[in-house]
Design a protein around this motif. Structure first.
Motif, PDB file in Angstrom:
ATOM      1  N   ALA A  23     -13.241 -95.712  27.337  1.00  0.00           N
ATOM      2  CA  ALA A  23     -12.446 -94.479  27.347  1.00  0.00           C
ATOM      3  C   ALA A  23     -11.809 -94.248  25.974  1.00  0.00           C
ATOM      4  O   ALA A  23     -11.788 -93.117  25.480  1.00  0.00           O
ATOM      5  CB  ALA A  23     -11.371 -94.543  28.428  1.00  0.00           C
ATOM      6  N   ALA A  24     -11.318 -95.309  25.362  1.00  0.00           N
ATOM      7  CA  ALA A  24     -10.659 -95.184  24.062  1.00  0.00           C
ATOM      8  C   ALA A  24     -11.653 -94.786  22.972  1.00  0.00           C
ATOM      9  O   ALA A  24     -11.346 -93.947  22.118  1.00  0.00           O
ATOM     10  CB  ALA A  24      -9.963 -96.497  23.707  1.00  0.00           C
ATOM     11  N   ARG A  25     -12.846 -95.367  22.980  1.00  0.00           N
ATOM     12  CA  ARG A  25     -13.848 -95.001  21.975  1.00  0.00           C
ATOM     13  C   ARG A  25     -14.292 -93.555  22.159  1.00  0.00           C
ATOM     14  O   ARG A  25     -14.469 -92.813  21.189  1.00  0.00           O
ATOM     15  CB  ARG A  25     -15.031 -95.971  22.026  1.00  0.00           C
ATOM     16  CG  ARG A  25     -14.682 -97.337  21.422  1.00  0.00           C
ATOM     17  CD  ARG A  25     -15.889 -98.251  21.316  1.00  0.00           C
ATOM     18  NE  ARG A  25     -16.476 -98.584  22.607  1.00  0.00           N
ATOM     19  CZ  ARG A  25     -16.018 -99.517  23.427  1.00  0.00           C
ATOM     20  NH1 ARG A  25     -14.946-100.222  23.117  1.00  0.00           N
ATOM     21  NH2 ARG A  25     -16.631 -99.749  24.578  1.00  0.00           N
ATOM     22  N   ARG A  26     -14.437 -93.120  23.412  1.00  0.00           N
ATOM     23  CA  ARG A  26     -14.782 -91.721  23.685  1.00  0.00           C
ATOM     24  C   ARG A  26     -13.652 -90.799  23.215  1.00  0.00           C
ATOM     25  O   ARG A  26     -13.892 -89.761  22.609  1.00  0.00           O
ATOM     26  CB  ARG A  26     -15.032 -91.537  25.190  1.00  0.00           C
ATOM     27  CG  ARG A  26     -15.394 -90.112  25.585  1.00  0.00           C
ATOM     28  CD  ARG A  26     -15.726 -89.996  27.072  1.00  0.00           C
ATOM     29  NE  ARG A  26     -14.682 -90.475  27.952  1.00  0.00           N
ATOM     30  CZ  ARG A  26     -13.667 -89.725  28.397  1.00  0.00           C
ATOM     31  NH1 ARG A  26     -13.571 -88.469  28.056  1.00  0.00           N
ATOM     32  NH2 ARG A  26     -12.770 -90.246  29.205  1.00  0.00           N
ATOM     33  N   PHE A  27     -12.414 -91.205  23.461  1.00  0.00           N
ATOM     34  CA  PHE A  27     -11.236 -90.429  23.078  1.00  0.00           C
ATOM     35  C   PHE A  27     -11.190 -90.222  21.563  1.00  0.00           C
ATOM     36  O   PHE A  27     -11.046 -89.096  21.093  1.00  0.00           O
ATOM     37  CB  PHE A  27      -9.976 -91.160  23.572  1.00  0.00           C
ATOM     38  CG  PHE A  27      -8.691 -90.425  23.361  1.00  0.00           C
ATOM     39  CD1 PHE A  27      -8.221 -89.535  24.303  1.00  0.00           C
ATOM     40  CD2 PHE A  27      -7.919 -90.660  22.227  1.00  0.00           C
ATOM     41  CE1 PHE A  27      -7.017 -88.869  24.127  1.00  0.00           C
ATOM     42  CE2 PHE A  27      -6.728 -90.005  22.033  1.00  0.00           C
ATOM     43  CZ  PHE A  27      -6.265 -89.106  22.993  1.00  0.00           C
ATOM     44  N   VAL A  28     -11.320 -91.299  20.788  1.00  0.00           N
ATOM     45  CA  VAL A  28     -11.212 -91.147  19.338  1.00  0.00           C
ATOM     46  C   VAL A  28     -12.404 -90.383  18.761  1.00  0.00           C
ATOM     47  O   VAL A  28     -12.246 -89.594  17.825  1.00  0.00           O
ATOM     48  CB  VAL A  28     -10.978 -92.484  18.595  1.00  0.00           C
ATOM     49  CG1 VAL A  28      -9.681 -93.136  19.034  1.00  0.00           C
ATOM     50  CG2 VAL A  28     -12.128 -93.438  18.732  1.00  0.00           C
ATOM     51  N   ALA A  29     -13.596 -90.581  19.300  1.00  0.00           N
ATOM     52  CA  ALA A  29     -14.765 -89.838  18.810  1.00  0.00           C
ATOM     53  C   ALA A  29     -14.595 -88.345  19.093  1.00  0.00           C
ATOM     54  O   ALA A  29     -14.873 -87.499  18.233  1.00  0.00           O
ATOM     55  CB  ALA A  29     -16.050 -90.365  19.450  1.00  0.00           C
ATOM     56  N   GLU A  86     -11.164 -97.620  14.649  1.00  0.00           N
ATOM     57  CA  GLU A  86     -11.575 -98.233  15.905  1.00  0.00           C
ATOM     58  C   GLU A  86     -10.335 -98.463  16.762  1.00  0.00           C
ATOM     59  O   GLU A  86      -9.335 -98.994  16.286  1.00  0.00           O
ATOM     60  CB  GLU A  86     -12.272 -99.567  15.628  1.00  0.00           C
ATOM     61  CG  GLU A  86     -12.776-100.269  16.840  1.00  0.00           C
ATOM     62  CD  GLU A  86     -13.950 -99.565  17.494  1.00  0.00           C
ATOM     63  OE1 GLU A  86     -14.122 -99.759  18.708  1.00  0.00           O
ATOM     64  OE2 GLU A  86     -14.686 -98.837  16.812  1.00  0.00           O
ATOM     65  N   PRO A  87     -10.348 -98.031  18.028  1.00  0.00           N
ATOM     66  CA  PRO A  87      -9.160 -98.241  18.868  1.00  0.00           C
ATOM     67  C   PRO A  87      -8.924 -99.717  19.165  1.00  0.00           C
ATOM     68  O   PRO A  87      -9.862-100.499  19.276  1.00  0.00           O
ATOM     69  CB  PRO A  87      -9.475 -97.461  20.143  1.00  0.00           C
ATOM     70  CG  PRO A  87     -10.940 -97.249  20.152  1.00  0.00           C
ATOM     71  CD  PRO A  87     -11.411 -97.318  18.741  1.00  0.00           C
ATOM     72  N   VAL A  88      -7.653-100.061  19.278  1.00  0.00           N
ATOM     73  CA  VAL A  88      -7.234-101.391  19.690  1.00  0.00           C
ATOM     74  C   VAL A  88      -6.827-101.271  21.154  1.00  0.00           C
ATOM     75  O   VAL A  88      -5.988-100.438  21.503  1.00  0.00           O
ATOM     76  CB  VAL A  88      -6.055-101.893  18.828  1.00  0.00           C
ATOM     77  CG1 VAL A  88      -5.580-103.258  19.306  1.00  0.00           C
ATOM     78  CG2 VAL A  88      -6.450-101.930  17.352  1.00  0.00           C
ATOM     79  N   GLY A 132      -1.430 -91.124  10.834  1.00  0.00           N
ATOM     80  CA  GLY A 132      -0.596 -91.659  11.899  1.00  0.00           C
ATOM     81  C   GLY A 132      -1.393 -92.462  12.889  1.00  0.00           C
ATOM     82  O   GLY A 132      -2.499 -92.926  12.596  1.00  0.00           O
ATOM     83  N   CYS A 133      -0.818 -92.602  14.081  1.00  0.00           N
ATOM     84  CA  CYS A 133      -1.499 -93.314  15.143  1.00  0.00           C
ATOM     85  C   CYS A 133      -1.155 -92.661  16.471  1.00  0.00           C
ATOM     86  O   CYS A 133      -0.147 -91.978  16.606  1.00  0.00           O
ATOM     87  CB  CYS A 133      -1.145 -94.799  15.152  1.00  0.00           C
ATOM     88  SG  CYS A 133       0.592 -95.139  15.373  1.00  0.00           S
ATOM     89  N   PRO A 143     -14.526 -97.592   9.498  1.00  0.00           N
ATOM     90  CA  PRO A 143     -15.572 -96.819  10.190  1.00  0.00           C
ATOM     91  C   PRO A 143     -15.952 -97.479  11.510  1.00  0.00           C
ATOM     92  O   PRO A 143     -15.992 -98.699  11.615  1.00  0.00           O
ATOM     93  CB  PRO A 143     -16.747 -96.847   9.222  1.00  0.00           C
ATOM     94  CG  PRO A 143     -16.202 -97.311   7.923  1.00  0.00           C
ATOM     95  CD  PRO A 143     -14.967 -98.096   8.223  1.00  0.00           C
ATOM     96  N   ARG A 144     -16.193 -96.637  12.511  1.00  0.00           N
ATOM     97  CA  ARG A 144     -16.641 -97.136  13.818  1.00  0.00           C
ATOM     98  C   ARG A 144     -18.148 -97.261  13.805  1.00  0.00           C
ATOM     99  O   ARG A 144     -18.845 -96.497  13.159  1.00  0.00           O
ATOM    100  CB  ARG A 144     -16.215 -96.186  14.932  1.00  0.00           C
ATOM    101  CG  ARG A 144     -14.743 -96.206  15.216  1.00  0.00           C
ATOM    102  CD  ARG A 144     -14.393 -95.375  16.424  1.00  0.00           C
ATOM    103  NE  ARG A 144     -15.062 -94.095  16.502  1.00  0.00           N
ATOM    104  CZ  ARG A 144     -14.744 -93.024  15.798  1.00  0.00           C
ATOM    105  NH1 ARG A 144     -13.763 -93.083  14.934  1.00  0.00           N
ATOM    106  NH2 ARG A 144     -15.394 -91.899  15.957  1.00  0.00           N
TER     107      ARG A 144
END
Length: 143
Positions: A11-17, A76-78, A104-105, A140-141
């Motif tokens: 979910a986090a990787r989809r969110f940031v992409a 890359e999300p943590v 930011g974050c 980079p992811r």
């Protein structure tokens, strides 16, 4: 790793992409699709929250009015426990004809369906186009 952690990671990787592409194109509808209908978004710690997709959409449209993104990047999300993840971001933009950088974050809590139910941003702006110091998280992811 357990299944919940793996689900949060996806979910986090989809969110940031999606945020990287959606912010670059000011695609508010694509961004809102990442959020639960009753989400709560805090754009800064001491501002009143935006409650629900409609309020978040109004905020995003307002935020994008004077901004022309040049380059948007998320690290890359943590992933942590309890459906929570955090990711760093950096946006090079032009505002009123001037180069600016926003860095930011975002902290995100996902529900079981992988939608963001709560987000909180911490960010700073600077004149000119520049990279945050250190580069520890902004990497980079892998596609």
């Amino acid at each position: 790793m357990d299944q919940a952690h793996d689900d949060t990671g996806r979910a986090a990787r989809r969110f940031v992409a999606a945020w990287e592409a959606g912010w670059a194109g000011h695609d508010v509808d694509a961004l809102l699709a990442l959020y639960a209908e009753d989400c709560v978004h805090r754009s800064m710690p001491f501002r009143a929250p935006h409650r629900g997709r409609a309020a978040l959409g109004e905020y995003l449209r307002w935020s994008f009015v004077d901004e022309r993104p040049v380059d948007v990047r998320f690290g890359e999300p943590v992933v942590g426990p309890g459906g929570v993840a955090v990711a760093e971001f950096r946006v090079l933009a032009e505002e009123d004809g001037r180069p600016t950088t926003l860095a930011g974050c975002v902290f995100v809590r996902f529900d079981d369906a992988g939608l963001a139910v709560e987000t909180r941003d911490y960010w700073h702006t600077a004149d000119g186009h520049r990279e945050p110091e250190g580069g520890l998280f902004l990497t980079p992811r892998e596609g």
